[in-house]
Design an enzyme around this catalytic site. Structure first.
Site, mmCIF file in Angstrom:
data_model
loop_
_atom_site.group_PDB
_atom_site.id
_atom_site.type_symbol
_atom_site.label_atom_id
_atom_site.label_comp_id
_atom_site.label_asym_id
_atom_site.label_seq_id
_atom_site.Cartn_x
_atom_site.Cartn_y
_atom_site.Cartn_z
ATOM 1 N N CYS A 2 0.761 -9.568 3.460
ATOM 2 C CA CYS A 2 0.014 -10.725 3.938
ATOM 3 C C CYS A 2 -1.419 -10.632 3.413
ATOM 4 O O CYS A 2 -2.020 -9.566 3.409
ATOM 5 C CB CYS A 2 -0.060 -10.844 5.459
ATOM 6 N N ARG A 28 0.022 -10.180 -2.200
ATOM 7 C CA ARG A 28 0.234 -9.525 -0.913
ATOM 8 C C ARG A 28 1.361 -10.157 -0.103
ATOM 9 O O ARG A 28 1.770 -9.638 0.940
ATOM 10 C CB ARG A 28 -1.050 -9.558 -0.082
ATOM 11 N N TRP A 74 3.853 -12.541 4.193
ATOM 12 C CA TRP A 74 5.055 -11.769 3.860
ATOM 13 C C TRP A 74 5.699 -11.490 5.211
ATOM 14 O O TRP A 74 5.211 -10.687 5.988
ATOM 15 C CB TRP A 74 4.662 -10.467 3.153
ATOM 16 N N ASN A 100 -2.725 -9.808 9.704
ATOM 17 C CA ASN A 100 -1.940 -8.974 8.803
ATOM 18 C C ASN A 100 -1.605 -7.698 9.565
ATOM 19 O O ASN A 100 -2.506 -7.085 10.134
ATOM 20 C CB ASN A 100 -2.792 -8.663 7.552
ATOM 21 N N GLY A 101 -0.329 -7.306 9.610
ATOM 22 C CA GLY A 101 0.056 -6.100 10.351
ATOM 23 C C GLY A 101 1.127 -6.426 11.375
ATOM 24 O O GLY A 101 1.775 -7.472 11.283
ATOM 25 N N GLU A 470 12.163 5.521 -12.020
ATOM 26 C CA GLU A 470 11.132 4.483 -12.093
ATOM 27 C C GLU A 470 11.618 3.296 -12.941
ATOM 28 O O GLU A 470 11.355 2.138 -12.614
ATOM 29 C CB GLU A 470 9.842 5.087 -12.683
ATOM 30 N N LYS A 474 11.702 -0.606 -11.797
ATOM 31 C CA LYS A 474 11.065 -1.697 -12.553
ATOM 32 C C LYS A 474 12.063 -2.810 -12.840
ATOM 33 O O LYS A 474 11.772 -3.983 -12.657
ATOM 34 C CB LYS A 474 10.536 -1.127 -13.858
ATOM 35 N N GLU A 477 13.320 -4.625 -9.490
ATOM 36 C CA GLU A 477 12.374 -5.440 -8.720
ATOM 37 C C GLU A 477 11.975 -6.729 -9.404
ATOM 38 O O GLU A 477 11.697 -7.715 -8.737
ATOM 39 C CB GLU A 477 11.142 -4.639 -8.290
ATOM 40 N N HIS A 493 28.968 13.986 -11.936
ATOM 41 C CA HIS A 493 29.277 14.233 -10.519
ATOM 42 C C HIS A 493 29.448 12.946 -9.729
ATOM 43 O O HIS A 493 29.308 12.945 -8.518
ATOM 44 C CB HIS A 493 28.197 15.129 -9.915
ATOM 45 N N LYS A 587 2.818 -6.335 -2.942
ATOM 46 C CA LYS A 587 2.170 -5.251 -3.679
ATOM 47 C C LYS A 587 1.652 -4.156 -2.764
ATOM 48 O O LYS A 587 1.715 -2.981 -3.081
ATOM 49 C CB LYS A 587 1.008 -5.825 -4.488
HETATM 50 C C1 G6P Z 1 4.860 -1.345 -3.231
HETATM 51 C C2 G6P Z 1 4.557 -1.811 -4.629
HETATM 52 C C3 G6P Z 1 4.831 -0.692 -5.624
HETATM 53 C C4 G6P Z 1 4.040 0.552 -5.260
HETATM 54 C C5 G6P Z 1 4.283 0.974 -3.811
HETATM 55 C C6 G6P Z 1 3.281 2.002 -3.364
HETATM 56 O O1 G6P Z 1 6.220 -1.139 -3.086
HETATM 57 O O2 G6P Z 1 5.341 -2.934 -4.945
HETATM 58 O O3 G6P Z 1 4.472 -1.117 -6.913
HETATM 59 O O4 G6P Z 1 4.393 1.592 -6.104
HETATM 60 O O5 G6P Z 1 4.140 -0.137 -2.927
HETATM 61 O O6 G6P Z 1 2.010 1.415 -3.351
HETATM 62 P P1 G6P Z 1 0.653 2.163 -3.573
HETATM 63 O O7 G6P Z 1 -0.373 1.097 -3.507
HETATM 64 O O8 G6P Z 1 0.542 3.150 -2.446
HETATM 65 O O9 G6P Z 1 0.699 2.855 -4.879
#
Ligand code: G6P
Length: 592
Positions: A2, A28, A74, A100-101, A470, A474, A477, A493, A587
């Site tokens: 948010c 956000r 969000w 927010n929260g 990772e 990527k 998402e 396995h 994010k």
């Molecule tokens: C969210 C974002 C990711 C990020 C993660 C941790 O899931 O979409 O891209 O890696 O949070 O966020 P931070 O700000 O702690 O790196």
């Protein structure tokens, strides 16, 4: 999660101003939006809807006003509906609130307020806030005091903005969720979840800390402790980020812009104060147990670092996701060290891990991108990776910056900081050469050939194993293709049972002693009909397609992830998705 933004001052276009600023906070959350504007004649104009704030025309909000608050959501409590969108207002429509929260005790408060005759229009936890403030106003004429009394009753995390028509003030309060005040002399105050909301107006900021609130009438501002009411003096800080860096420029999406920036951002991460790097290395050496935690992509940086510390520094560190740290508390003593890695510096699980470590007297060091963020301010020591603002939800340049800094620390522990720096700077220049238009086009073609596949697997060994994980993040998402990463040796396995004729399987490799092993794994995949794609400095017959990367030795993981970021980007675009705004994600994850 948010985004919230409010303005009070002597400008008369508050509505348009907050809508435009809020668009910079869309990362956000982007399922719905809303705005409350104090109109002439002292009434609140409330408008909210489902959909993206980026699609809202700010010219619809040009009415004369010097006070407005807005929100991009969000969803947590309550589905994505117009009613659940913020702001929420009180019964007599004199107070509007954005939040927010999560107010954890909202059910109890809601029941209590309902008993007192308050009518709830949404399913959110947030709607209790304006009602409770109004209830508290029965005991005081002071709006800020009423907000304070309400806040004292909230359990959970909040960053909230409350505007009041009667006192013509804006109050902000926080416990857990970030709020930053932008200060512009003779113009007013901007209060937002993150700096990009008001960066075009001012770069002078004041941070609201946990447990603090602030009240402003647009001319002056007062910071106090929520609990005690004690006044807190605040410094004004000038931030260094530039507006250009926070905008898309010539690129269609932030994600591609940020991928391409890595040739510079890694160099900025490397350009650290050497004493500071050495200090962190010594802290690891001297600790009786170092724990390295982060979430999502930052967690994968921690996993790669485990190999850096093993191979380069021969030092053992414990790595886990911050969300899984709780039960590690039994390993912690006052001689332990917790290193947290976070782009935003606001991730709730990371803050929770810090709290756990601090409760045991352990020291906390932070590797962060966002200057002035909560984690940066609460850690005992902080190292900035200097990647600049990262706006796309999918983290790219922050990851490579985090890995670069962690690698430097490992080198410093062997008194080889210069060697580490040289290697990383050479790597940066190799990345610069690699990211040429022909190369990008080639990966775009690989994406084109793959775009209709529903499953995809990625394998790697050593530091390429976390990069395989990772890579999967990527691709999942942004393109919504089902992707999974595995350690090459784990294939036999279980995962290999998923491979069918034509299944795309990506191998991440380096020019190193384990190259033959990962090639064997690739051959095993090929034998089951997989369409194999190698990301590697050396060619192999096992690869149906070869994405060539430069040989970067210890820094190979940093190099190998970049073509995958490009591939994920093009997979998203070719499948018709907006890579900057993946569904269900945000994010900055400020809820646990
Ligand atoms: C969210 C974002 C990711 C990020 C993660 C941790 O899931 O979409 O891209 O890696 O949070 O966020 P931070 O700000 O702690 O790196």
């Amino acid at each position: 999660m948010c985004g919230i933004f409010g303005y009070i001052g002597n400008r008369n276009d508050a509505g348009k101003l907050v809508i435009e600023g809020l668009k910079h906070l869309e990362y956000r959350g982007y399922d719905s939006w809303g705005i409350a504007i104090k109109e002439e004649g002292n009434s609140i104009l409330l408008e909210k809807d489902i959909g993206k704030i980026s699609e809202v025309d700010s010219n619809n909000f040009t009415m004369q006003s010097n006070l407005a608050i807005a929100h991009t959501r969000w969803a947590t409590h309550g589905g994505v509906t117009k009613e659940n969108a913020h702001p929420h207002i009180c019964e007599d429509c004199s107070i509007a609130v954005v939040h927010n929260g999560i107010i954890e005790n909202y059910e109890e408060l809601r029941e209590e307020l309902k008993q007192k005759g308050y009518d709830f229009k949404s399913q959110t936890d947030s709607e209790v806030i304006p009602h409770l403030i109004q209830e508290e106003l029965k005991n005081t004429n002071d709006f800020a005091q009423a907000v304070r009394s309400a806040c004292k009753r909230f359990k959970g995390r909040y960053g909230l903005l409350a505007m009041d028509l009667n006192s013509k003030t804006l109050v902000a309060a926080r416990t857990g969720s970030p709020l930053i005040i932008g200060v512009k002399k003779d113009t007013g105050y901007f209060i937002a979840s993150d700096i990009p909301a008001f960066m075009e107006h001012t770069k002078v900021v004041q941070y609201l800390d946990d447990g603090e609130m602030v009240v402003t009438n647009g001319e002056s501002i007062l910071f106090t402790d929520i609990e005690t009411g004690e006044e807190h003096p605040k410094r004004e800080i000038e931030i260094t980020w530039s507006i250009e860096k926070a905008q898309k420029g010539e690129f269609d999406h932030f994600m591609l812009k940020e991928i391409m920036e890595q040739k510079d951002s890694i160099a900025r991460a490397v350009n650290q104060n050497e004493q500071q790097i050495k200090k962190l290395g010594e802290a690891i050496r001297n600790s009786k147990g170092t724990f390295l935690v982060g979430c999502g992509t930052a967690h994968k940086a921690c996993m790669v670092a485990e190999y850096f510390f093993s191979v380069v520094a021969q030092e053992h560190v414990n790595v886990t996701s911050a969300g899984e740290f709780k039960l590690y508390n039994h390993f912690l003593t006052s001689e332990s060290l917790l290193i947290v890695v976070s782009q935003s510096g606001e991730t709730a699980d990371v803050l929770e891990a810090m709290k756990i470590a601090k409760s045991k007297g352990a020291k906390v060091l932070a590797i962060i991108n966002s200057e002035g963020s909560t984690i940066a301010r609460e850690a005992d020591d902080t190292l900035l990776i200097n990647a600049g603002p990262e706006r796309a939800v999918a983290s790219t340049k922050a990851l490579t910056g985090q890995m670069a800094v962690l690698m430097l620390i490992a080198y410093s522990m062997k008194n080889k900081l210069k060697e580490g720096k040289m290697l990383l700077l050479e790597t940066t220049s190799l990345i610069n050469d690699m990211l040429n238009p022909r190369y990008i086009k080639f990966i775009e073609e690989v994406a084109e050939n793959m775009k209709d596949e529903s499953d995809l697997y990625i394998i790697g060994k050593s530091w390429n194993f976390p990069m395989a994980l990772e890579s999967a993040i990527k691709i999942q998402e942004v393109s919504y293709v089902h992707a999974e990463g595995f350690a090459g040796s784990e294939l036999k396995h279980g995962p290999i049972a998923l491979v069918e004729k034509g299944t795309p399987c990506i191998t991440l490799a380096g020019d190193d002693e384990i190259f033959p092993d990962i090639i064997s794994n690739t051959i095993e995949l090929k034998a089951r009909g997989a369409n194999t794609i190698g990301v590697s400095p050396i060619q192999s017959d096992a690869f149906d397609t070869w994405i060539k990367v430069p040989n970067a030795g210890v820094a190979q993981a940093i190099v190998n992830i970049i073509p995958i970021q490009v591939l994920a980007y093009y997979l998203a675009v070719k499948r018709g998705m907006n890579p900057d705004m993946p569904r269900n994600l945000a994010k900055s994850v400020t809820v646990k």
